[in-house]
Design a protein around this motif. Structure first.
Motif, PDB file in Angstrom:
ATOM      1  N   TYR A  66      40.314  41.956  42.436  1.00 32.52           N
ATOM      2  CA  TYR A  66      39.114  42.798  42.414  1.00 32.52           C
ATOM      3  C   TYR A  66      38.565  42.941  43.832  1.00 32.52           C
ATOM      4  O   TYR A  66      38.460  41.948  44.573  1.00 32.52           O
ATOM      5  N   GLN A  67      38.246  44.163  44.216  1.00 28.56           N
ATOM      6  CA  GLN A  67      37.639  44.425  45.516  1.00 28.56           C
ATOM      7  C   GLN A  67      36.412  45.306  45.341  1.00 28.56           C
ATOM      8  O   GLN A  67      36.400  46.194  44.488  1.00 28.56           O
ATOM      9  N   GLN A  68      35.397  45.050  46.155  1.00 24.54           N
ATOM     10  CA  GLN A  68      34.192  45.876  46.125  1.00 24.54           C
ATOM     11  C   GLN A  68      33.673  46.030  47.549  1.00 24.54           C
ATOM     12  O   GLN A  68      33.454  45.039  48.260  1.00 24.54           O
TER      13      GLN A  68
ATOM     14  N   PRO B 279      39.117  31.985  40.061  1.00 26.85           N
ATOM     15  CA  PRO B 279      38.845  32.942  41.141  1.00 26.85           C
ATOM     16  C   PRO B 279      38.871  32.295  42.523  1.00 26.85           C
ATOM     17  O   PRO B 279      38.306  31.222  42.738  1.00 26.85           O
ATOM     18  N   GLU B 280      39.541  32.958  43.452  1.00 31.33           N
ATOM     19  CA  GLU B 280      39.453  32.621  44.868  1.00 31.33           C
ATOM     20  C   GLU B 280      38.681  33.759  45.531  1.00 31.33           C
ATOM     21  O   GLU B 280      39.102  34.912  45.483  1.00 31.33           O
TER      22      GLU B 280
ATOM     23  N   LEU C 185      33.829  42.462  49.363  1.00 28.19           N
ATOM     24  CA  LEU C 185      34.018  41.303  48.492  1.00 28.19           C
ATOM     25  C   LEU C 185      35.407  41.396  47.884  1.00 28.19           C
ATOM     26  O   LEU C 185      35.790  42.450  47.362  1.00 28.19           O
ATOM     27  N   TRP C 186      36.149  40.327  47.967  1.00 28.44           N
ATOM     28  CA  TRP C 186      37.505  40.297  47.421  1.00 28.44           C
ATOM     29  C   TRP C 186      37.660  39.055  46.550  1.00 28.44           C
ATOM     30  O   TRP C 186      37.374  37.943  46.990  1.00 28.44           O
TER      31      TRP C 186
ATOM     32  N   ILE D 235      36.156  44.145  35.537  1.00 26.43           N
ATOM     33  CA  ILE D 235      37.549  43.898  35.181  1.00 26.43           C
ATOM     34  C   ILE D 235      38.372  43.836  36.472  1.00 26.43           C
ATOM     35  O   ILE D 235      38.321  44.752  37.293  1.00 26.43           O
ATOM     36  N   ALA D 236      39.080  42.749  36.646  1.00 21.92           N
ATOM     37  CA  ALA D 236      39.994  42.620  37.781  1.00 21.92           C
ATOM     38  C   ALA D 236      41.364  43.120  37.341  1.00 21.92           C
ATOM     39  O   ALA D 236      42.011  42.509  36.490  1.00 21.92           O
TER      40      ALA D 236
END
Length: 251
Positions: free
Chosen positions: A189-191, A213-214, A222-223, A183-184
């Motif tokens: 969303y960042q990981q 998504p970009e 990861l962004w 879920i963003a």
């Protein structure tokens, strides 16, 4: 579902570009009109531009050998279907042998064909392939559909093993990942990847999702920033929570 892919390095980026060109080539070759076959031929020229790296063939052969070694190590694993495993190993062997049998620089047979190179030189010029510029090409376009297809397949045949190898390598790469539902929050969303090396990230969304998504990624993070677009307006940030499937792939 719509799948968005992002390569972590230039090597995978090149393979994805060639895969995309190959799909375009196959589509237009199956069509019947001579203008569609013109696009198929022009796509071969584009393939040669992208595949011009001298080490692409050796990279693929090394990767196929690495994959074969990994697959062979699974033979004693009771959780692996032996018949399916043997089929994959056999496929890797076949494409590797065919690629190894290719001699010379990729596309050299086309570069040595003066007629094809004259067409290539004119097609990169907007409107440069008109009948008064290339009357012999104009005559070729008026051959039967079957003859045009045979000619194009003949010109493509020497590089076909390269694209067969690309298809196998990318398929094995995509199948290496584990998909997780994410879920963003507010469209972002960042990981943290903690230095773990990946080759490819895949983001899967429902076709009716309004978000696009970009993706940005390196070995540390990861962004994914989700955007939306209405008509021909400039994309803007999608601020709602967004569900998506995330797959991180690595050989």
């Amino acid at each position: 579902m719509i799948v968005y892919e992002y390569p972590f390095n230039e090597r995978i980026r090149t393979l994805l570009r060639l895969e995309d060109l190959y799909e375009k080539f196959r589509f237009f070759l199956r069509q019947s009109h001579h203008l569609q076959h013109q696009i198929a031929l022009s796509t071969i020229f584009e393939m040669l531009e992208v595949a011009g790296r001298a080490d692409l063939k050796s990279d693929l052969l090394q990767e196929l050998e690495r994959q074969k070694s990994t697959l062979v190590s699974f033979r004693n694993n009771p959780n692996v279907q032996s018949e399916m495993l043997d089929n994959v190993i056999e496929e890797v062997d076949q494409v590797s042998s065919a690629l190894m049998a290719c001699t010379g620089k990729t596309g050299q047979h086309i570069r040595e064909n003066e007629w094809l190179m004259s067409i290539r030189g004119r097609t990169i010029i907007p409107g440069g392939a008109c009948e008064f510029d290339l009357p012999s090409y104009h005559a070729w376009q008026h051959k039967t559909q079957e003859q045009r297809v045979r000619d194009i397949e003949h010109w493509f045949a020497p590089v076909a093993p390269l694209f067969a190898a690309i298809q196998v390598v990318l398929r094995l790469l995509r199948e290496s990942g584990t998909t997780t539902r994410m879920i963003a929050q507010a469209g972002s969303y960042q990981q943290m990847l903690q230095g773990k090396v990946y080759q490819l990230v895949r983001v899967t969304l429902a076709e009716d999702a309004a978000a696009i998504p970009e993706i940005a990624a390196n070995k540390y993070m990861l962004w994914i920033r989700f955007m939306c677009q209405d008509g021909d307006e400039k994309p803007r940030v999608f601020e709602s929570d967004t569900a998506f499937d995330l797959t991180l792939c690595n050989f």
